[in-house]
Design an enzyme around this catalytic site. Structure first.
Site, short mmCIF file in Angstrom:
data_model
loop_
_atom_site.label_atom_id
_atom_site.label_comp_id
_atom_site.label_asym_id
_atom_site.label_seq_id
_atom_site.Cartn_x
_atom_site.Cartn_y
_atom_site.Cartn_z
CE LYS A 1 63.89 44.02 40.12
NZ LYS A 1 65.12 43.20 39.96
CD GLU B 1 57.48 31.06 47.04
OE1 GLU B 1 58.12 31.01 48.12
OE2 GLU B 1 57.94 30.72 45.94
CB CYS C 1 61.58 29.86 49.32
SG CYS C 1 60.73 29.15 47.93
CD GLU D 1 64.78 31.77 53.46
OE1 GLU D 1 64.65 33.00 53.39
OE2 GLU D 1 64.13 30.96 52.78
P1 ADP Z 1 66.98 37.86 47.77
O1 ADP Z 1 67.40 38.05 49.19
O2 ADP Z 1 66.57 36.49 47.42
O3 ADP Z 1 67.90 38.50 46.76
P2 ADP Z 1 65.19 40.05 47.48
O4 ADP Z 1 63.87 40.15 48.13
O5 ADP Z 1 66.26 41.00 47.89
O6 ADP Z 1 65.61 38.56 47.68
O7 ADP Z 1 65.08 40.16 45.89
C1 ADP Z 1 64.07 39.54 45.15
C2 ADP Z 1 63.67 40.47 44.02
O8 ADP Z 1 63.13 41.66 44.56
C3 ADP Z 1 64.81 40.89 43.12
O9 ADP Z 1 64.32 40.95 41.79
C4 ADP Z 1 65.15 42.28 43.64
O10 ADP Z 1 65.77 43.14 42.69
C5 ADP Z 1 63.77 42.79 43.99
N1 ADP Z 1 63.74 43.89 44.97
C6 ADP Z 1 64.67 44.18 45.93
N2 ADP Z 1 64.28 45.25 46.63
C7 ADP Z 1 63.08 45.66 46.14
C8 ADP Z 1 62.15 46.69 46.47
N3 ADP Z 1 62.37 47.55 47.46
N4 ADP Z 1 61.02 46.79 45.75
C9 ADP Z 1 60.76 45.92 44.75
N5 ADP Z 1 61.59 44.93 44.39
C10 ADP Z 1 62.74 44.78 45.08
#
Ligand code: ADP
Length: 487
Positions: free
Chosen positions: A185, A259, A293, A390
């Protein structure tokens, strides 16, 4: 250098790849991916729901269990991976253009950094496909004992928006080499390059179901994490999302690698090559609009050179070229989206109100898009928000330090531990720092040097496990011990 503006590529693929078919969401919903330069819609992409995830996982399971993937001659798997790398290279301009269009990063960076590193990563792991061996174990008694390294199964891979193609390559590389099948995804902000990469994988000849890409947001990611047909989750993103993933994965005890973020110390001693350190300070923080990061967001400068060094860093930050990321001279594009823009601006406000000195920048750039001026704060103290959290943007915090004795403790006083750097001509000082700092990567007299062969990952809340290098293959393999009686 004269300025040239490159035309954005045509967006060729906006559907999801499930079991070799390009599909819309079964729920009939889609979402817009937005151009961060002018806030217009680039394309509509399917909003994958639980049924789509289920279809992708079933396709990946079938390809894993009865398809030709992990039973295929390992050399042939490696050959397909190399073919994908070749196709990415021959379509480099288009892929780099998609990355710039969707993410906003300068085209010169997409072409010179993201794409070559991604291609290199796939080639590196293609070479591992036929080199995953076990051991023979000298056990007590009359037995023959050996180990086999087998693929873990279906890997759910969830990636962020800051390096979409590179993150996809870091995750596909070891998974495919190990014989796993993949449900990926991409981030909702930047799905386009990953979809095109999957299309190229299809063209390379990957069997249906080996690589599946489901687009969507956090709820799509959560459906992958909870699905009982997924054996392992590899995630890159925010630590709070990793915490949710740990909870969601508990029911099925999935293998997890993470990561996550960082607040990396970049330490400049008075005896360093100061011009090199200034360049490293700028690159280490502002590269990719500060959306790394491992960004060197806490710049510690030894007191005796503080004034002189800060002046040089500020002068250098002012030379950054903001603007259209398709202009080959641009060195800084917009932040990825409105949320990030707002979050960064709020940290700039906090820096000012908590008493740090804003030496340059601190404002929005232009009236359209998510551009933020390169911002440098001086006289930052360890307890300020801009030194602790961050920010993930073009905001550099500079902190003076007294001597080598105090710096380790201050560098380590963070719940993160992804990367660190030190600038000095004293070899002993450099290695002492490298040994004492609690971080997964340490750069000495350089910053952001990446290689597919070199492990990358975090101590503490910056992650679990490592990506890149031989060690990442263990994320995607189970070890099986076989014992046979010789009597
Ligand atoms: P950022 O703050 O860099 O956007 P996130 O951790 O929110 O980082 O997002 C990183 C990835 O994780 C994206 O692909 C996002 O859609 C996905 N994501 C966000 N929430 C969830 C969740 N609860 N479970 C799995 N994947 C998630």
């Amino acid at each position: 250098m004269t300025s040239t503006t490159i035309a954005p590529p045509k967006v060729r693929q906006t559907k999801m790849l499930i079991g070799g078919q390009w599909r819309e969401s079964q729920g009939g919903k889609s979402f817009a991916t937005i151009n961060p330069v002018n806030e217009t819609v680039i394309a509509q992409v399917p909003d994958g729901n639980a049924a789509d995830v289920d279809a992708a996982v079933k396709a990946a399971r079938t390809a894993f269990e009865s398809g030709p993937w992990h039973t295929m001659d390992a050399r042939d798997r490696g050959r397909l991976m190399n073919k994908l790398a070749d196709l990415m290279e021959s379509n480099l301009d288009e892929l780099a253009g998609l990355e710039t269009l969707d993410n906003g990063k300068p085209i010169s960076d997409s072409k010179a950094a993201d794409l070559p590193l991604a291609v290199d990563c796939l080639r590196y792991y293609a070479g591992w496909a036929d080199k995953l061996t076990g051991d023979t174990i000298p056990v007590r008694g009359n037995y023959f004992c050996y180990t086999r390294r087998e693929p873990v199964g279906v890997a759910g891979q969830i990636i962020p928006w800051n390096f979409p193609i590179l993150m996809a390559a870091w995750k596909w590389g070891p998974a495919l080499a190990a014989g796993c099948t993949v449900v990926m995804k991409p981030a909702e902000q930047t799905p386009l390059s990953c979809l095109r990469m999957a299309e190229l994988a299809q063209e390379a000849g990957f069997p249906d179901g080996v690589i599946n890409v489901v687009t969507g947001d956090g709820k799509t990611g959560a459906a992958i994490v909870k699905h009982p047909g997924v054996d392992k989750i590899a995630f890159t993103g925010h630590y709070e999302t990793a915490q949710k993933i740990m909870v969601d994965a508990a029911g099925t005890l999935k293998r997890l690698t993470f990561e996550l973020g960082g607040k990396s110390p970049n330490v400049v001693f008075a005896d360093a090559d100061l011009d090199a350190a200034v360049a490293g300070a700028e690159f280490g923080l502002f590269f990719n609009q500060g959306q790394c990061c491992c960004a060197g967001s806490r710049l510690f400068v030894e007191q005796s050179i503080y004034e002189k060094f800060v002046e040089k860093v500020v002068a250098r930050a002012k030379t950054r070229h903001l603007g259209d990321p398709f202009d080959t001279q641009t060195t800084q594009g917009p932040q990825v989206d409105h949320d990030q823009f707002t979050k960064i601006m709020s940290y700039i406000d906090k820096g000012k109100s908590e008493g740090a000195q804003c030496l340059t920048g601190g404002r929005r750039f232009g009236e359209k898009g998510f551009f933020i001026e390169p911002t440098v704060f001086g006289n930052v103290t360890d307890n300020m928000s801009i030194a602790r959290d961050e920010i993930f943007g073009p905001v550099l915090s500079i902190l003076p330090f007294k001597d080598a004795n105090e710096i380790i403790e201050r560098a380590n006083s963070t719940y993160y531990g992804l990367a660190a750097a030190v600038w000095t001509r004293d070899v002993a000082k450099a290695h002492k720092f490298a040994a004492s700092v609690r971080a997964g990567t340490v750069w000495i007299n350089c910053y952001d040097v990446f290689d597919a062969a070199a492990p990358f990952g975090g101590f503490k809340m910056s992650g679990m496990g490592r990506e890149c290098g031989e060690i990442a293959l263990s994320n995607y393999t189970e070890l099986k011990t076989v014992t046979m009686s010789l009597t």
